[in-house]
Design a protein around this motif. Structure first.
Motif, short mmCIF file in Angstrom:
data_model
loop_
_atom_site.label_atom_id
_atom_site.label_comp_id
_atom_site.label_asym_id
_atom_site.label_seq_id
_atom_site.Cartn_x
_atom_site.Cartn_y
_atom_site.Cartn_z
N ASP A 141 -6.52 -4.28 -0.23
CA ASP A 141 -6.77 -4.59 1.16
C ASP A 141 -7.87 -5.65 1.19
OD1 ASP A 141 -7.69 -4.63 3.82
OD2 ASP A 141 -6.88 -2.63 4.17
N ARG A 153 0.83 -1.21 0.00
CA ARG A 153 0.00 0.00 0.00
C ARG A 153 0.87 1.26 0.00
NH1 ARG A 153 -3.50 -3.47 2.93
NH2 ARG A 153 -2.65 -2.99 4.95
N GLU A 166 -2.76 3.42 9.53
CA GLU A 166 -3.60 2.24 9.77
C GLU A 166 -3.98 2.11 11.23
OE1 GLU A 166 -2.10 -1.39 8.20
OE2 GLU A 166 -2.52 -0.77 6.15
N VAL A 215 -8.80 2.61 2.98
CA VAL A 215 -7.56 1.89 2.82
C VAL A 215 -6.43 2.91 2.77
CG1 VAL A 215 -6.29 0.33 1.29
CG2 VAL A 215 -8.75 0.08 1.55
#
Lengths: 158, 374
Positions: free
Chosen positions: B231, B224, B266, B248
């Protein structure tokens, strides 16, 4: 592109080489493939159906049928269909063409399958043990009839 | 790697005892001056034979084994394994249990990223950073401990549900911890973006392009960070992820800095998911009603068949391929770990970099050797 169109495309391209094709769900396909053309099928998958992500590759031992299956689980970064390809090899002399030229990351998977199942990959760039010591080569520990490494178990070493 | 060494070259062995990588990892790098000419990763120091062990254990016993593939991702490993069995046996998980699973797996992601960032920072010389992240991780671990009863290897999931319900006052505890954790994540980010030395060691170092990353088979934060929004929580949803709102986290640069940044983002996203779950979680049973499944299902036969199930691990795509022959033990289990391809991709990534950057690049991948050597 959904699973059914992919199967149609595959079976038109390789009419006699794919068999037992099954659509398990919208995003899962299982098919058996003749071992001789595995690299061609993988190349076609990667270039035409955007299956560019080899999730894993491994062996399954079936001593009852005297067969070893080499299974390729191939996914994609662009769609969520995952294709399971199975090549069936004779258990006494399993040999198959390496798919490293198509999927770069097959390298370690094939080395691992070689040392754990004894599947010989033809034209693999560097087919040597990865996770086991070299003197375990020829023991094939993940085969079902493996009964330990009698002379070199921890008990005998101490 | 060619073992032959030229007159101005030498081979340096990093690991298995080098502080660069915890655990048994060895990298042989061939250097010409300060530059890496070639390198090779050696595996197999702790091969645990987990696939073979699983073939010889009942399905329930297997849960404790898959915990130990990589203990930082114990809960996501369980999710992949239990999900396989549930698919094969056709078990529906009731909503409350699904929400609890999502909460716990996102906690698992937070604690793994905290350790990953801290460890990484200590590789590039920010040793005190490790203390900060470990301190904050401890709060998260205590929260997990209050639900599962364990800090590292949880054995929390069961076929069709989860072992225990959330304890009383859990939501308030989460709120308290998250208030601190949000501040902490912001301060890490500020430190990383403002520190000149850190930036010069990470920006533009170890650049992985999207094409190369796809070719290597990388998934999770390193992928990513190259701009590919892949994802599994969104692309192939499991549990209640379709009902939750999350984005994402993607970065463009693909360098070391971007990989750390993706993990920071994240963690925020995971906190957001957990808060939604705690607001939305319905009442109800933890196991499907009217079936034999429950906290203990000592002997359970699974119908013959095969299935591939994958989940989003803190490090990427964790998949299990399970073949059942109808008995009470799996016939064959293949574990597809996310770090396996990442580690395999190190030699091409390290070609031509300076020797001091080896540590920065390898560390930023957040690799877990234990999982590769399963």
């Amino acid at each position: 592109m959904d699973a059914n169109t992919m199967i149609d495309s595959l079976s038109t391209q390789f009419p006699n080489a794919m068999y037992d094709t099954k659509v398990e769900s919208k995003i899962r396909i299982i098919a058996k493939v003749k071992p001789e053309i595995i690299t061609d099928v993988c190349k076609y998958l990667k270039e035409n159906l955007s299956f560019g992500h080899l999730c894993c590759e491994f062996g399954v031992d079936y001593p009852g049928r005297n067969e070893i299956e080499v299974v390729y689980v191939i996914g994609s970064y662009d769609h969520s269909v995952v294709l399971t390809l199975k090549a069936i090899l004779p258990r006494d002399n399993p040999e198959i063409e390496s798919v490293v030229p198509v999927f770069w990351n097959a390298n370690w998977y094939e080395r691992e399958t070689y040392e754990l199942f004894g599947v010989k990959y033809l034209n693999h760039p560097d087919l040597k043990p990865l996770v086991l010591p070299e003197d375990m080569l020829g023991e094939w520990p993940l085969r079902k009839d493996y009964r330990g490494f009698p002379n070199k178990t921890a008990k005998n070493l101490v | 790697m060619d073992e032959k060494v030229g007159p101005s070259e030498m081979i340096v062995h990093l690991g298995p005892q080098h502080p660069m990588m915890p655990g048994p990892f060895r990298l042989n790098a061939k250097l010409r001056g300060e530059t890496v000419v070639d390198s090779e990763v050696e595996m197999g120091w702790i091969h645990k034979g987990i696939e073979k062990i699983l073939e010889n254990k009942t399905y329930l016993q297997g849960i404790t084994i898959v915990d130990r593939i990589c203990y930082l991702a114990a809960l996501t490993n369980e999710e992949a394994y239990v999900g396989c069995v549930e698919k094969l046996a056709g078990i529906e998980v009731p909503p409350r249990a699904q929400y609890i699973r999502v909460i716990m797996e996102e906690f698992s992601r937070i604690q793994s990223h905290l350790l990953g960032i801290g460890e990484y920072a200590s590789f590039v010389g920010f040793v005190s950073m490790f203390m900060y992240t470990i301190r904050d991780r401890e709060d998260v671990m205590t929260l997990m401990d209050s639900v599962t009863g364990a800090r590292v290897t949880h054995s929390f999931l069961r076929f069709g549900g989860v072992k225990d319900d959330l304890p009383e006052g859990f939501k308030d505890n989460v709120k308290r911890v998250f208030a601190n954790l949000r501040k902490a994540v912001d301060s890490y980010e500020e430190l990383f973006s403002s520190d000149e030395i850190y930036r010069s060691r990470t920006v533009g170092i170890g650049v992985l392009t999207a094409e190369v990353a796809k070719d290597i088979g990388v998934s999770g934060p390193p992928l990513r960070a190259t701009g590919v929004a892949f994802d599994i929580r969104r692309d192939e949803p499991y549990l209640v992820y379709p009902d939750l709102d999350f984005k994402v986290c993607v970065q463009k640069a693909g360098d070391v800095y971007a990989r750390v940044q993706v993990r920071l983002d994240e963690m925020r996203e995971s906190m957001y998911i957990i808060e939604q779950c705690l607001d939305q979680i319905p009442d109800g049973p933890l196991f499907p009603e009217g079936t034999a499944y429950g906290r203990r299902t000592p002997v359970m036969r699974v119908p013959a068949g095969e299935v591939f199930h994958r989940v989003e691990d803190p490090r990427g795509e964790m998949g299990f391929y399970m073949i059942s022959d109808g008995s009470d033990k799996p016939y064959r289990v293949k574990i597809r770990g996310p770090v396996y391809p990442t580690l395999q991709g190190l030699p091409p990534l390290l070609k031509g970099v300076r020797v001091a950057d080896i540590v920065a690049i390898a560390g930023s991948m957040d690799t877990c050797t234990s999982e590769v050597d399963r």
